[in-house]
Design a protein around this motif. Structure first.
Motif, PDB file in Angstrom:
ATOM      1  N   LEU A   1       0.798  -1.222   0.000  1.00 33.89           N
ATOM      2  CA  LEU A   1       0.000   0.000   0.000  1.00 33.89           C
ATOM      3  C   LEU A   1       0.832   1.273   0.000  1.00 33.89           C
ATOM      4  CD1 LEU A   1      -2.776  -1.065   2.531  1.00 33.89           C
ATOM      5  CD2 LEU A   1      -2.879  -1.096   0.026  1.00 33.89           C
ATOM      6  N   LYS A   2       0.347   2.233  -0.749  1.00 35.26           N
ATOM      7  CA  LYS A   2       0.903   3.590  -0.791  1.00 35.26           C
ATOM      8  C   LYS A   2      -0.087   4.510  -0.075  1.00 35.26           C
ATOM      9  CE  LYS A   2       4.023   2.571  -4.069  1.00 35.26           C
ATOM     10  NZ  LYS A   2       5.404   2.534  -3.926  1.00 35.26           N
ATOM     11  N   THR A   3       0.120   5.796  -0.122  1.00 36.05           N
ATOM     12  CA  THR A   3      -0.800   6.732   0.523  1.00 36.05           C
ATOM     13  C   THR A   3      -2.188   6.652  -0.112  1.00 36.05           C
ATOM     14  OG1 THR A   3       1.084   8.183   0.959  1.00 36.05           O
ATOM     15  CG2 THR A   3      -1.111   9.144   1.204  1.00 36.05           C
ATOM     16  N   PHE A   4      -2.255   6.521  -1.457  1.00 36.64           N
ATOM     17  CA  PHE A   4      -3.518   6.354  -2.186  1.00 36.64           C
ATOM     18  C   PHE A   4      -3.404   5.091  -3.030  1.00 36.64           C
ATOM     19  CE2 PHE A   4      -3.044  10.820  -1.293  1.00 36.64           C
ATOM     20  CZ  PHE A   4      -4.273  11.123  -0.731  1.00 36.64           C
ATOM     21  N   ASN A   5      -4.481   4.300  -3.070  1.00 36.20           N
ATOM     22  CA  ASN A   5      -4.416   2.971  -3.664  1.00 36.20           C
ATOM     23  C   ASN A   5      -5.603   2.685  -4.557  1.00 36.20           C
ATOM     24  OD1 ASN A   5      -2.060   1.773  -2.004  1.00 36.20           O
ATOM     25  ND2 ASN A   5      -3.344   2.871  -0.551  1.00 36.20           N
ATOM     26  N   LEU A   6      -5.348   1.887  -5.587  1.00 37.15           N
ATOM     27  CA  LEU A   6      -6.368   1.445  -6.517  1.00 37.15           C
ATOM     28  C   LEU A   6      -6.578  -0.045  -6.302  1.00 37.15           C
ATOM     29  CD1 LEU A   6      -8.177   2.036  -9.001  1.00 37.15           C
ATOM     30  CD2 LEU A   6      -6.176   1.497 -10.422  1.00 37.15           C
ATOM     31  N   LEU A   7      -7.795  -0.412  -5.941  1.00 34.46           N
ATOM     32  CA  LEU A   7      -8.132  -1.811  -5.718  1.00 34.46           C
ATOM     33  C   LEU A   7      -9.126  -2.257  -6.777  1.00 34.46           C
ATOM     34  CD1 LEU A   7      -8.714  -1.791  -1.855  1.00 34.46           C
ATOM     35  CD2 LEU A   7      -6.576  -2.158  -3.099  1.00 34.46           C
TER      36      LEU A   7
ATOM     37  N   ASP B   1     -13.284 -11.116  -4.647  1.00 36.35           N
ATOM     38  CA  ASP B   1     -11.865 -11.183  -4.986  1.00 36.35           C
ATOM     39  C   ASP B   1     -11.394  -9.742  -5.043  1.00 36.35           C
ATOM     40  OD1 ASP B   1     -11.329 -14.038  -5.518  1.00 36.35           O
ATOM     41  OD2 ASP B   1     -12.820 -13.772  -7.116  1.00 36.35           O
ATOM     42  N   MET B   2     -10.306  -9.443  -4.323  1.00 35.62           N
ATOM     43  CA  MET B   2      -9.787  -8.081  -4.294  1.00 35.62           C
ATOM     44  C   MET B   2      -8.336  -8.100  -4.738  1.00 35.62           C
ATOM     45  SD  MET B   2      -9.950  -5.188  -1.308  1.00 35.62           S
ATOM     46  CE  MET B   2      -9.145  -6.172  -0.075  1.00 35.62           C
ATOM     47  N   PHE B   3      -7.986  -7.150  -5.610  1.00 37.61           N
ATOM     48  CA  PHE B   3      -6.649  -7.060  -6.190  1.00 37.61           C
ATOM     49  C   PHE B   3      -6.065  -5.681  -5.920  1.00 37.61           C
ATOM     50  CE2 PHE B   3      -9.209  -9.952  -8.638  1.00 37.61           C
ATOM     51  CZ  PHE B   3      -8.375 -11.030  -8.881  1.00 37.61           C
ATOM     52  N   PHE B   4      -4.801  -5.637  -5.534  1.00 37.51           N
ATOM     53  CA  PHE B   4      -4.086  -4.375  -5.438  1.00 37.51           C
ATOM     54  C   PHE B   4      -3.611  -4.045  -6.848  1.00 37.51           C
ATOM     55  CE2 PHE B   4      -0.056  -2.055  -5.139  1.00 37.51           C
ATOM     56  CZ  PHE B   4      -0.491  -0.932  -4.460  1.00 37.51           C
ATOM     57  N   LEU B   5      -4.209  -3.031  -7.474  1.00 36.57           N
ATOM     58  CA  LEU B   5      -3.888  -2.695  -8.859  1.00 36.57           C
ATOM     59  C   LEU B   5      -2.792  -1.645  -8.981  1.00 36.57           C
ATOM     60  CD1 LEU B   5      -7.470  -2.615 -10.408  1.00 36.57           C
ATOM     61  CD2 LEU B   5      -5.862  -4.529 -10.275  1.00 36.57           C
ATOM     62  N   GLY B   6      -2.557  -0.899  -7.906  1.00 33.03           N
ATOM     63  CA  GLY B   6      -1.501   0.104  -7.942  1.00 33.03           C
ATOM     64  C   GLY B   6      -1.699   1.141  -6.858  1.00 33.03           C
ATOM     65  N   GLY B   7      -0.660   1.924  -6.650  1.00 35.87           N
ATOM     66  CA  GLY B   7      -0.734   2.961  -5.628  1.00 35.87           C
ATOM     67  C   GLY B   7       0.145   4.146  -5.975  1.00 35.87           C
ATOM     68  N   MET B   8      -0.168   5.262  -5.322  1.00 34.58           N
ATOM     69  CA  MET B   8       0.590   6.501  -5.509  1.00 34.58           C
ATOM     70  C   MET B   8       0.681   7.201  -4.156  1.00 34.58           C
ATOM     71  SD  MET B   8      -1.312   7.899  -8.983  1.00 34.58           S
ATOM     72  CE  MET B   8      -0.575   9.490  -8.816  1.00 34.58           C
ATOM     73  N   ASN B   9       1.649   8.058  -4.007  1.00 35.78           N
ATOM     74  CA  ASN B   9       1.760   8.830  -2.772  1.00 35.78           C
ATOM     75  C   ASN B   9       1.084  10.183  -2.872  1.00 35.78           C
ATOM     76  OD1 ASN B   9       3.011   6.909  -1.139  1.00 35.78           O
ATOM     77  ND2 ASN B   9       4.962   7.296  -2.141  1.00 35.78           N
TER      78      ASN B   9
ATOM     79  N   THR C   1      -0.873   4.680 -16.214  1.00 33.33           N
ATOM     80  CA  THR C   1      -0.332   3.341 -16.475  1.00 33.33           C
ATOM     81  C   THR C   1       0.927   3.073 -15.649  1.00 33.33           C
ATOM     82  OG1 THR C   1       1.044   4.029 -18.357  1.00 33.33           O
ATOM     83  CG2 THR C   1      -1.215   3.275 -18.848  1.00 33.33           C
ATOM     84  N   LYS C   2       1.652   4.117 -15.302  1.00 33.79           N
ATOM     85  CA  LYS C   2       2.921   3.949 -14.587  1.00 33.79           C
ATOM     86  C   LYS C   2       2.760   3.392 -13.184  1.00 33.79           C
ATOM     87  CE  LYS C   2       4.992   7.553 -17.333  1.00 33.79           C
ATOM     88  NZ  LYS C   2       5.363   8.944 -17.423  1.00 33.79           N
ATOM     89  N   CYS C   3       1.601   3.552 -12.581  1.00 35.00           N
ATOM     90  CA  CYS C   3       1.416   3.058 -11.214  1.00 35.00           C
ATOM     91  C   CYS C   3       0.718   1.702 -11.169  1.00 35.00           C
ATOM     92  CB  CYS C   3       0.659   4.075 -10.371  1.00 35.00           C
ATOM     93  SG  CYS C   3      -1.108   4.107 -10.655  1.00 35.00           S
ATOM     94  N   LEU C   4       0.330   1.151 -12.308  1.00 37.68           N
ATOM     95  CA  LEU C   4      -0.417  -0.107 -12.326  1.00 37.68           C
ATOM     96  C   LEU C   4       0.510  -1.316 -12.173  1.00 37.68           C
ATOM     97  CD1 LEU C   4      -2.930   0.698 -15.196  1.00 37.68           C
ATOM     98  CD2 LEU C   4      -3.335   0.797 -12.726  1.00 37.68           C
ATOM     99  N   GLU C   5       0.096  -2.243 -11.335  1.00 41.63           N
ATOM    100  CA  GLU C   5       0.829  -3.492 -11.097  1.00 41.63           C
ATOM    101  C   GLU C   5       0.404  -4.517 -12.144  1.00 41.63           C
ATOM    102  OE1 GLU C   5       2.966  -4.292  -8.426  1.00 41.63           O
ATOM    103  OE2 GLU C   5       2.960  -2.157  -7.914  1.00 41.63           O
ATOM    104  N   GLU C   6       1.344  -4.945 -12.972  1.00 40.59           N
ATOM    105  CA  GLU C   6       1.011  -5.796 -14.115  1.00 40.59           C
ATOM    106  C   GLU C   6       0.322  -7.103 -13.739  1.00 40.59           C
ATOM    107  OE1 GLU C   6       3.440  -8.433 -17.310  1.00 40.59           O
ATOM    108  OE2 GLU C   6       4.086  -6.341 -17.115  1.00 40.59           O
ATOM    109  N   ASP C   7       0.901  -7.884 -12.844  1.00 43.59           N
ATOM    110  CA  ASP C   7       0.343  -9.204 -12.539  1.00 43.59           C
ATOM    111  C   ASP C   7      -1.068  -9.107 -11.966  1.00 43.59           C
ATOM    112  OD1 ASP C   7       2.641 -10.410 -13.488  1.00 43.59           O
ATOM    113  OD2 ASP C   7       3.527 -10.663 -11.496  1.00 43.59           O
ATOM    114  N   SER C   8      -1.258  -8.208 -11.010  1.00 41.71           N
ATOM    115  CA  SER C   8      -2.578  -8.045 -10.400  1.00 41.71           C
ATOM    116  C   SER C   8      -3.596  -7.549 -11.417  1.00 41.71           C
ATOM    117  CB  SER C   8      -2.512  -7.065  -9.230  1.00 41.71           C
ATOM    118  OG  SER C   8      -1.751  -7.585  -8.192  1.00 41.71           O
ATOM    119  N   LEU C   9      -3.192  -6.583 -12.241  1.00 41.53           N
ATOM    120  CA  LEU C   9      -4.101  -6.042 -13.242  1.00 41.53           C
ATOM    121  C   LEU C   9      -4.522  -7.119 -14.231  1.00 41.53           C
ATOM    122  CD1 LEU C   9      -5.634  -3.661 -14.515  1.00 41.53           C
ATOM    123  CD2 LEU C   9      -3.543  -3.150 -15.819  1.00 41.53           C
TER     124      LEU C   9
END
Length: 169
Positions: A69-75, A86-94, A107-115
């Protein structure tokens, strides 16, 4: 998995999500918002933005998940609303997601495998039978074209053709 497929799916998802981010900007200070992707036959698929402090209150949080987790997160969430989700951590930003200025930046903050795992479930809910993990790029384009044309009304066909052209470029 073909890297060009990953790039196209990542950008397509980011472009779609970016429209929700732009709308969320209008509500100044908005830190929690949802991007609904599908609501089909009792199955819902959506991506939500949450601050870390809110996510840390989720029950049954694993240390592994919390460490991402970062300060702000995309699930990403896929649920039937009854038996679980089913919940996936798709990416995060500060910084807030509303600070992103374009889809490419997203696109730069997205986690490939989870996405990719999340998108596989999304396609399943939508009834799209494409296993993009086992295809090369040309097979993927043909499968997408086939799905689009079999599930698009004639009145929407021109829009669909424009989208397909974007994938080809």
């Amino acid at each position: 998995m073909d890297e060009k497929i990953v790039q196209d799916l990542r950008l397509a998802f980011a472009c779609d999500l970016y429209e929700t981010i732009k709308a969320a900007r209008k509500n100044h200070g908005e830190t929690v918002f949802r991007h609904t992707m599908a609501d089909e036959d009792g199955q819902m698929v959506f991506a939500s933005v949450f601050p870390k402090k809110d996510i840390m209150e989720f029950p049954d949080m694993t240390d592994e998940f919390a460490a991402k987790l970062k300060t702000f997160n995309l699930l990403g969430v896929v649920t039937d609303g009854e038996s679980g989700l089913d919940m996936f951590f798709l990416g995060g930003m500060n910084k807030p997601f509303t600070s992103v200025t374009d889809a490419v930046g997203l696109t730069k903050c997205l986690e490939e495998d989870s996405l990719m795992s999340f998108l596989q479930l999304y396609f399943k809910v939508k009834g799209v039978m494409i296993d993009f993990t086992q295809m090369n790029y040309d097979e993927f384009l043909k499968a997408v074209e086939s799905e689009v044309f079999s599930n698009t009304s004639f009145s929407k066909m021109q829009d669909a053709e424009s989208i397909l052209e974007m994938f080809k470029n």
